[in-house]
Write a protein that holds these residues in place. Structure first.
Motif, PDB file in Angstrom:
ATOM      1  N   ILE A 285       0.966  -1.282  -0.037  1.00 44.32           N
ATOM      2  CA  ILE A 285       0.126   0.021  -0.152  1.00 44.32           C
ATOM      3  C   ILE A 285       0.891   1.246  -0.017  1.00 44.32           C
ATOM      4  O   ILE A 285       0.499   2.192  -0.643  1.00 44.32           O
ATOM      5  CB  ILE A 285      -0.798  -0.071   1.223  1.00 44.32           C
ATOM      6  CG1 ILE A 285      -2.019  -1.255   1.061  1.00 44.32           C
ATOM      7  CG2 ILE A 285      -1.630   1.231   1.475  1.00 44.32           C
ATOM      8  CD1 ILE A 285      -2.656  -1.383   2.365  1.00 44.32           C
ATOM      9  N   ALA A 286       1.937   1.109   0.664  1.00 42.38           N
ATOM     10  CA  ALA A 286       2.743   2.355   0.749  1.00 42.38           C
ATOM     11  C   ALA A 286       3.619   2.535  -0.631  1.00 42.38           C
ATOM     12  O   ALA A 286       4.285   3.572  -0.942  1.00 42.38           O
ATOM     13  CB  ALA A 286       4.082   2.079   2.061  1.00 42.38           C
ATOM     14  N   ASP A 287       3.575   1.511  -1.435  1.00 44.25           N
ATOM     15  CA  ASP A 287       4.225   1.526  -2.864  1.00 44.25           C
ATOM     16  C   ASP A 287       3.220   2.348  -3.715  1.00 44.25           C
ATOM     17  O   ASP A 287       2.148   1.650  -4.158  1.00 44.25           O
ATOM     18  CB  ASP A 287       4.771   0.323  -3.266  1.00 44.25           C
ATOM     19  CG  ASP A 287       5.436   0.123  -4.503  1.00 44.25           C
ATOM     20  OD1 ASP A 287       5.574   1.224  -5.433  1.00 44.25           O
ATOM     21  OD2 ASP A 287       6.357  -0.882  -4.687  1.00 44.25           O
ATOM     22  N   PRO A 288       3.760   3.417  -4.337  1.00 45.01           N
ATOM     23  CA  PRO A 288       2.712   4.027  -5.262  1.00 45.01           C
ATOM     24  C   PRO A 288       2.746   3.325  -6.451  1.00 45.01           C
ATOM     25  O   PRO A 288       1.666   3.679  -7.393  1.00 45.01           O
ATOM     26  CB  PRO A 288       3.407   5.412  -5.448  1.00 45.01           C
ATOM     27  CG  PRO A 288       4.933   5.271  -5.092  1.00 45.01           C
ATOM     28  CD  PRO A 288       4.745   4.330  -4.141  1.00 45.01           C
ATOM     29  N   ASN A 289       3.288   2.518  -6.913  1.00 42.10           N
ATOM     30  CA  ASN A 289       3.310   1.797  -7.973  1.00 42.10           C
ATOM     31  C   ASN A 289       2.246   0.417  -8.146  1.00 42.10           C
ATOM     32  O   ASN A 289       2.329  -0.188  -9.307  1.00 42.10           O
ATOM     33  CB  ASN A 289       4.714   1.175  -8.656  1.00 42.10           C
ATOM     34  CG  ASN A 289       5.757   2.401  -8.946  1.00 42.10           C
ATOM     35  OD1 ASN A 289       5.117   3.338  -9.686  1.00 42.10           O
ATOM     36  ND2 ASN A 289       6.621   2.417  -8.473  1.00 42.10           N
ATOM     37  N   ILE A 290       1.793   0.030  -6.769  1.00 46.14           N
ATOM     38  CA  ILE A 290       1.068  -0.901  -6.362  1.00 46.14           C
ATOM     39  C   ILE A 290      -0.364  -0.440  -5.914  1.00 46.14           C
ATOM     40  O   ILE A 290      -0.502   0.334  -5.176  1.00 46.14           O
ATOM     41  CB  ILE A 290       1.704  -2.118  -5.685  1.00 46.14           C
ATOM     42  CG1 ILE A 290       2.980  -2.425  -5.936  1.00 46.14           C
ATOM     43  CG2 ILE A 290       0.864  -3.374  -5.250  1.00 46.14           C
ATOM     44  CD1 ILE A 290       3.698  -3.137  -5.132  1.00 46.14           C
ATOM     45  N   THR A 291      -1.314  -1.151  -6.694  1.00 44.52           N
ATOM     46  CA  THR A 291      -2.679  -0.675  -6.261  1.00 44.52           C
ATOM     47  C   THR A 291      -3.347  -2.140  -5.609  1.00 44.52           C
ATOM     48  O   THR A 291      -3.602  -3.014  -6.485  1.00 44.52           O
ATOM     49  CB  THR A 291      -3.678  -0.264  -7.273  1.00 44.52           C
ATOM     50  OG1 THR A 291      -3.107   1.068  -7.826  1.00 44.52           O
ATOM     51  CG2 THR A 291      -4.973  -0.119  -6.623  1.00 44.52           C
ATOM     52  N   VAL A 292      -3.827  -2.151  -4.342  1.00 48.37           N
ATOM     53  CA  VAL A 292      -4.409  -3.508  -3.808  1.00 48.37           C
ATOM     54  C   VAL A 292      -5.668  -3.203  -3.874  1.00 48.37           C
ATOM     55  O   VAL A 292      -6.376  -2.121  -3.583  1.00 48.37           O
ATOM     56  CB  VAL A 292      -3.840  -3.422  -2.142  1.00 48.37           C
ATOM     57  CG1 VAL A 292      -4.670  -4.836  -1.654  1.00 48.37           C
ATOM     58  CG2 VAL A 292      -2.383  -3.526  -2.032  1.00 48.37           C
ATOM     59  N   HIS A 293      -6.513  -4.181  -4.560  1.00 50.70           N
ATOM     60  CA  HIS A 293      -8.103  -4.301  -4.820  1.00 50.70           C
ATOM     61  C   HIS A 293      -8.606  -4.995  -3.788  1.00 50.70           C
ATOM     62  O   HIS A 293      -8.214  -6.200  -3.548  1.00 50.70           O
ATOM     63  CB  HIS A 293      -8.178  -4.460  -6.222  1.00 50.70           C
ATOM     64  CG  HIS A 293      -7.570  -3.856  -7.414  1.00 50.70           C
ATOM     65  ND1 HIS A 293      -8.290  -2.813  -8.038  1.00 50.70           N
ATOM     66  CD2 HIS A 293      -6.396  -3.735  -7.741  1.00 50.70           C
ATOM     67  CE1 HIS A 293      -7.456  -2.241  -8.795  1.00 50.70           C
ATOM     68  NE2 HIS A 293      -6.381  -2.636  -8.810  1.00 50.70           N
ATOM     69  N   ASP A 294      -9.771  -4.842  -2.966  1.00 52.80           N
ATOM     70  CA  ASP A 294     -10.393  -5.475  -2.197  1.00 52.80           C
ATOM     71  C   ASP A 294     -11.968  -5.436  -2.766  1.00 52.80           C
ATOM     72  O   ASP A 294     -12.639  -4.521  -2.916  1.00 52.80           O
ATOM     73  CB  ASP A 294     -10.410  -4.771  -0.763  1.00 52.80           C
ATOM     74  CG  ASP A 294     -11.007  -5.630   0.281  1.00 52.80           C
ATOM     75  OD1 ASP A 294     -11.889  -6.613   0.034  1.00 52.80           O
ATOM     76  OD2 ASP A 294     -11.540  -5.006   1.393  1.00 52.80           O
ATOM     77  N   TRP A 295     -12.235  -6.732  -3.113  1.00 54.11           N
ATOM     78  CA  TRP A 295     -13.464  -6.683  -3.896  1.00 54.11           C
ATOM     79  C   TRP A 295     -14.550  -6.729  -2.699  1.00 54.11           C
ATOM     80  O   TRP A 295     -14.633  -7.159  -1.673  1.00 54.11           O
ATOM     81  CB  TRP A 295     -13.617  -8.240  -4.251  1.00 54.11           C
ATOM     82  CG  TRP A 295     -12.944  -8.534  -5.898  1.00 54.11           C
ATOM     83  CD1 TRP A 295     -12.144  -7.560  -6.282  1.00 54.11           C
ATOM     84  CD2 TRP A 295     -13.470  -9.511  -6.752  1.00 54.11           C
ATOM     85  NE1 TRP A 295     -11.765  -8.293  -7.488  1.00 54.11           N
ATOM     86  CE2 TRP A 295     -12.461  -9.370  -7.848  1.00 54.11           C
ATOM     87  CE3 TRP A 295     -14.125 -10.688  -6.800  1.00 54.11           C
ATOM     88  CZ2 TRP A 295     -12.448 -10.159  -8.981  1.00 54.11           C
ATOM     89  CZ3 TRP A 295     -14.215 -11.349  -7.828  1.00 54.11           C
ATOM     90  CH2 TRP A 295     -13.299 -11.041  -9.040  1.00 54.11           C
ATOM     91  N   PRO A 296     -15.751  -6.029  -3.120  1.00 54.74           N
ATOM     92  CA  PRO A 296     -17.175  -5.770  -2.584  1.00 54.74           C
ATOM     93  C   PRO A 296     -17.533  -7.082  -2.315  1.00 54.74           C
ATOM     94  O   PRO A 296     -17.651  -7.871  -2.966  1.00 54.74           O
ATOM     95  CB  PRO A 296     -17.850  -4.687  -3.019  1.00 54.74           C
ATOM     96  CG  PRO A 296     -17.334  -4.832  -4.588  1.00 54.74           C
ATOM     97  CD  PRO A 296     -16.013  -5.190  -4.410  1.00 54.74           C
TER      98      PRO A 296
END
Length: 338
Positions: A285-296
């Motif tokens: 999460i702290a890496d601007p190049n990575i986006t963590v996706h959490d499905w609803p």
């Protein structure tokens, strides 16, 4: 001179007697499905060491990493024919023997937390069912373990089931591929050792691989910067099994010690990997190049509906698979998890 010689002989005999006194009564060789450098294997080694202490040195388990004696898919036969005495491995590896192992080993989409799986195995009849299914193979199923709800690595954003359509993804053969295909994806056969290269070279756009911390450590999130966490799909059942001959030689007190130790090991593994995942997610999460996706929740439910339709299809492949389906769905229903 004679006195010195007698002293040396006496010391040697004493040393031999001492060594004999502490020699294990039961020596077992277990093979893991994990490499020696992974946290999973380290927890397994710690279990073997603790078991020796808990049994007062009477049981000595030598833990070997994946491939040390035979291929990870062959350990069932290795135990049957005495090459190994036991293994700690994913049950789904033996789906070719009986589809029941595939359905129990990874009931895709069924579990949203490893503690649910362990509760089913230890309190909902899962362990007992596995012992029944394994009996003709000369195997005693000591107990289940689990890693964690696997993360999903992807080069493209994935926010729900519709994003799986047409997606080239690596998935293990069997039920996992079947479910993803039903969801509209395009599964690709690829060994785990080739996932990183496959993502880097564009052979695949996403992969079902393993828990977030292991993926992150391997650099998968660097080449596929859209991981889905918590995972929505896969939570493999890990088993600790031993040859029936070896198990039957153990006196009742040591059988209990071993079963208790496996249950403790199972919850230790889950807790250890959960902590490792939390640290890895925070780093990602702290890496601007990575986006963590959490499905609803609605998308997770949609995927499970698709998966459940495939459980029913898969269950028809063998009488034992039907037993697994009936047992798992009964548990999920009773716990209001369906």
């Amino acid at each position: 001179m004679k006195t010195i010689t007698k002293t040396i002989i006496a010391a040697s005999v004493a040393a031999m007697m001492s060594a004999s006194a502490f020699a294990a009564e039961f020596n077992f060789k277990f093979q893991s499905s994990d490499p020696s450098g992974e946290k999973n294997f380290q927890v397994q080694q710690a279990w073997a060491e603790q078991l020796e202490k808990d049994s007062n040195g009477r049981i000595d388990v030598t833990m070997l990493p994946v491939g040390a004696v035979i291929k990870h898919t062959e350990t069932l036969d290795g135990i049957k024919f005495g090459v190994l005495q036991g293994h700690i491995t994913a049950t789904s590896f033996f789906a070719g023997k009986d589809p029941a192992f595939g359905l129990m080993g990874n009931t895709v989409g069924a579990w949203s937390d490893p503690l649910q799986l362990l509760d089913y195995m230890y309190n909902g009849g899962g362990n007992e069912l596995m012992r029944e299914i394994y009996q003709p193979y000369g195997i005693y199923y000591i107990g289940a373990s689990a890693t964690g709800l696997e993360a999903f690595v992807s080069k493209v954003p994935l926010n729900g089931v519709d994003d799986l359509k047409g997606l080239k993804l690596r998935a293990p053969e069997g039920l996992v591929q079947q479910v993803f295909a039903a969801a509209g994806a395009s599964p690709v056969n690829l060994p785990g050792s080739e996932v990183f290269t496959g993502l880097s070279k564009g052979v695949i756009d996403a992969a079902d691989y393993t828990v977030f911390s292991t993926n992150h450590k391997a650099g998968l999130n660097d080449v596929a910067p859209h991981p889905v966490y918590p995972g929505f799909h896969s939570l493999p059942a890990i088993e600790v099994s031993i040859s029936a001959k070896s198990w039957n030689k153990l006196p009742a007190d040591l059988q209990k010690v071993m079963q208790d130790s496996v249950k403790t090991f199972a919850y230790t593994m889950v807790d250890t990997l959960k902590k490792a995942d939390a640290e890895a997610v925070a780093d990602a999460i702290a890496d601007p190049n990575i986006t963590v996706h959490d499905w609803p929740a609605a998308e997770r439910k949609k995927f499970r509906t698709i998966a459940r339709s495939q459980w029913e299809v898969y269950a028809k492949r063998s009488p034992n698979a039907q037993k697994v389906y009936d047992s798992v769905t009964t548990y999920l229903s009773e716990k209001n998890l369906l």
